[in-house]
Motif scaffolding. Structure first.
Motif, PDB file in Angstrom:
ATOM      1  N   ILE A 148     -12.641  -2.918   0.448  1.00 24.38           N
ATOM      2  CA  ILE A 148     -11.333  -3.576   0.498  1.00 24.38           C
ATOM      3  C   ILE A 148     -11.435  -4.969  -0.120  1.00 24.38           C
ATOM      4  CG2 ILE A 148     -10.587  -2.270   2.526  1.00 24.38           C
ATOM      5  CD1 ILE A 148     -11.201  -4.681   4.261  1.00 24.38           C
ATOM      6  N   ASP A 149     -10.291  -5.550  -0.445  1.00 25.50           N
ATOM      7  CA  ASP A 149     -10.252  -6.904  -1.003  1.00 25.50           C
ATOM      8  C   ASP A 149     -10.938  -7.854  -0.036  1.00 25.50           C
ATOM      9  OD1 ASP A 149      -8.221  -7.083  -3.500  1.00 25.50           O
ATOM     10  OD2 ASP A 149      -7.611  -5.493  -2.126  1.00 25.50           O
ATOM     11  N   PHE A 186     -13.343   2.291  -9.010  1.00 25.25           N
ATOM     12  CA  PHE A 186     -12.996   3.431  -9.867  1.00 25.25           C
ATOM     13  C   PHE A 186     -12.036   4.318  -9.069  1.00 25.25           C
ATOM     14  CE2 PHE A 186     -14.179   7.413 -12.300  1.00 25.25           C
ATOM     15  CZ  PHE A 186     -13.714   6.993 -13.523  1.00 25.25           C
ATOM     16  N   THR A 187     -12.014   5.608  -9.333  1.00 28.59           N
ATOM     17  CA  THR A 187     -11.001   6.493  -8.745  1.00 28.59           C
ATOM     18  C   THR A 187     -11.002   6.506  -7.220  1.00 28.59           C
ATOM     19  OG1 THR A 187     -10.803   7.840 -10.711  1.00 28.59           O
ATOM     20  CG2 THR A 187     -10.293   8.936  -8.637  1.00 28.59           C
ATOM     21  N   ASP A 188     -12.156   6.285  -6.593  1.00 26.40           N
ATOM     22  CA  ASP A 188     -12.174   6.216  -5.123  1.00 26.40           C
ATOM     23  C   ASP A 188     -11.213   5.140  -4.622  1.00 26.40           C
ATOM     24  OD1 ASP A 188     -14.274   8.198  -4.682  1.00 26.40           O
ATOM     25  OD2 ASP A 188     -15.580   6.728  -5.649  1.00 26.40           O
ATOM     26  N   ALA A 189     -11.097   4.043  -5.372  1.00 27.24           N
ATOM     27  CA  ALA A 189     -10.179   2.975  -4.966  1.00 27.24           C
ATOM     28  C   ALA A 189      -8.737   3.467  -4.994  1.00 27.24           C
ATOM     29  CB  ALA A 189     -10.337   1.764  -5.884  1.00 27.24           C
ATOM     30  N   TYR A 205      -6.469   3.195  -1.876  1.00 25.80           N
ATOM     31  CA  TYR A 205      -5.319   2.264  -1.901  1.00 25.80           C
ATOM     32  C   TYR A 205      -3.986   2.998  -2.076  1.00 25.80           C
ATOM     33  CZ  TYR A 205      -7.929  -2.124  -1.932  1.00 25.80           C
ATOM     34  OH  TYR A 205      -8.707  -3.191  -1.576  1.00 25.80           O
ATOM     35  N   GLN A 206      -3.856   3.733  -3.194  1.00 28.44           N
ATOM     36  CA  GLN A 206      -2.563   4.388  -3.450  1.00 28.44           C
ATOM     37  C   GLN A 206      -2.416   5.642  -2.571  1.00 28.44           C
ATOM     38  OE1 GLN A 206      -4.382   3.011  -6.168  1.00 28.44           O
ATOM     39  NE2 GLN A 206      -2.915   1.308  -6.061  1.00 28.44           N
ATOM     40  N   GLY A 207      -3.535   6.237  -2.175  1.00 27.56           N
ATOM     41  CA  GLY A 207      -3.502   7.402  -1.300  1.00 27.56           C
ATOM     42  C   GLY A 207      -3.315   6.984   0.148  1.00 27.56           C
ATOM     43  N   ALA A 246      -6.797  -1.708   6.869  1.00 27.84           N
ATOM     44  CA  ALA A 246      -7.509  -0.886   7.851  1.00 27.84           C
ATOM     45  C   ALA A 246      -7.455   0.586   7.433  1.00 27.84           C
ATOM     46  CB  ALA A 246      -6.888  -1.081   9.237  1.00 27.84           C
ATOM     47  N   ARG A 247      -6.304   1.036   6.913  1.00 26.65           N
ATOM     48  CA  ARG A 247      -6.195   2.427   6.420  1.00 26.65           C
ATOM     49  C   ARG A 247      -7.087   2.644   5.203  1.00 26.65           C
ATOM     50  NH1 ARG A 247      -0.776   1.494   7.176  1.00 26.65           N
ATOM     51  NH2 ARG A 247      -0.266   1.331   4.966  1.00 26.65           N
ATOM     52  N   VAL A 248      -7.090   1.657   4.312  1.00 25.12           N
ATOM     53  CA  VAL A 248      -7.911   1.762   3.098  1.00 25.12           C
ATOM     54  C   VAL A 248      -9.393   1.855   3.482  1.00 25.12           C
ATOM     55  CG1 VAL A 248      -8.616   0.581   0.979  1.00 25.12           C
ATOM     56  CG2 VAL A 248      -6.211   0.576   1.655  1.00 25.12           C
TER      57      VAL A 248
END
Ligand SMILES: Nc1ncnc2c1ncn2[C@@H]1O[C@H](COP(=O)(O)OP(=O)(O)O)[C@@H](O)[C@H]1O
Ligand SMILES: [Mg+2]
Length: 223
Positions: free
Chosen positions: A29-30, A112-115, A119-121, A180-182
């Protein structure tokens, strides 16, 4: 049949993992410390005599960096956000990541795609199968060889970002529940693919985290 000396140039063959470079990603996370640990990974590989391309997402190409600026600043729908992330990723894979790996260079990439899955997922609610379909379109068969997850509670990350004192971007302004979700999704992804992922406790001094990061890298390279 053996090729004769004057046969046409052979079609390129995908290199074996040994002659292909390693694709290594940093996730978290950031505020988790990815940028802080990034150069240690790059410099360690270079110290071993390996050629390394150091890059980041979104970004890594001229168009990708322009899309990054928009993603970090411009209000947009969640779908547009996910599609722009993958548009940037397409350029990055085609022009930077794949060519480097095929030349035998290692690629170290900040996110990469995991992010996107995190994040978007999990963060913003796009169904995972939609994101995975885009990933399959944009980089079929390409997955990091090693992913280092800098794992940190969202509240500690928020404190670090606050202490930094700079203006938060569009993602950094999300509430703590979002992060927290991320974070939970990152941990779930790591649990699903334990061979690819190394989970690093990032809630410690920079030097202790670095030691773990480099130990994980070393054990990956020696395996
Ligand atoms: N282990 C750590 N302990 C304390 N502060 C840290 C640690 N790692 C990074 N930081 C600080 O936290 C902030 C975010 O770190 P950064 O590396 O930019 O995270 P990311 O790239 O994952 O968003 C920076 O101000 C950085 O100096
Ligand atoms: Mg960073």
């Amino acid at each position: 049949m053996r090729a004769s000396a004057n046969s046409p140039v052979e079609a390129p063959v995908l290199k074996t993992p040994q002659s292909r470079g390693w694709f290594i990603t940093l996730e978290g996370i950031d505020g988790a410390g990815k940028s802080s640990q990034f150069s240690a990974v790059v410099e360690t590989l270079r110290g071993l005599g390996r050629a390394v391309v150091a890059t980041r997402e979104p970004g890594g190409t001229p168009l990708g960096e322009r899309l990054r600026e928009l993603l970090l600043s411009e209000p947009m729908s969640t779908s547009a956000e996910a599609l722009l992330v993958f548009a940037a990723r397409q350029e990055h894979v085609l022009h930077v990541i794949e060519p480097a790996l095929l030349r035998g260079q290692d690629v170290v990439c900040d996110r990469f795609t995991d992010a996107t899955l995190a994040y978007q997922g999990a963060g913003k609610g796009i169904p995972r199968d939609r994101l995975e379909a885009l990933a399959q379109w944009v980089h079929p068969g390409l997955e990091p060889d090693l992913t280092l997850l800098l794992d940190l509670p969202a509240e500690v990350a928020a404190q670090r970002m606050q202490a930094q004192g700079r203006t938060a971007d569009r993602f950094e302004r999300e509430p703590q529940e979002f992060f927290a979700r991320v974070r939970r999704e990152y941990l779930e992804l790591a649990r699903e693919q334990p061979r690819r992922w190394r989970v690093i406790d990032a809630n410690r001094d920079l030097e202790d985290v670095r030691e773990d990061v480099l130990q994980s890298l070393k054990s990956f390279l020696e395996a």
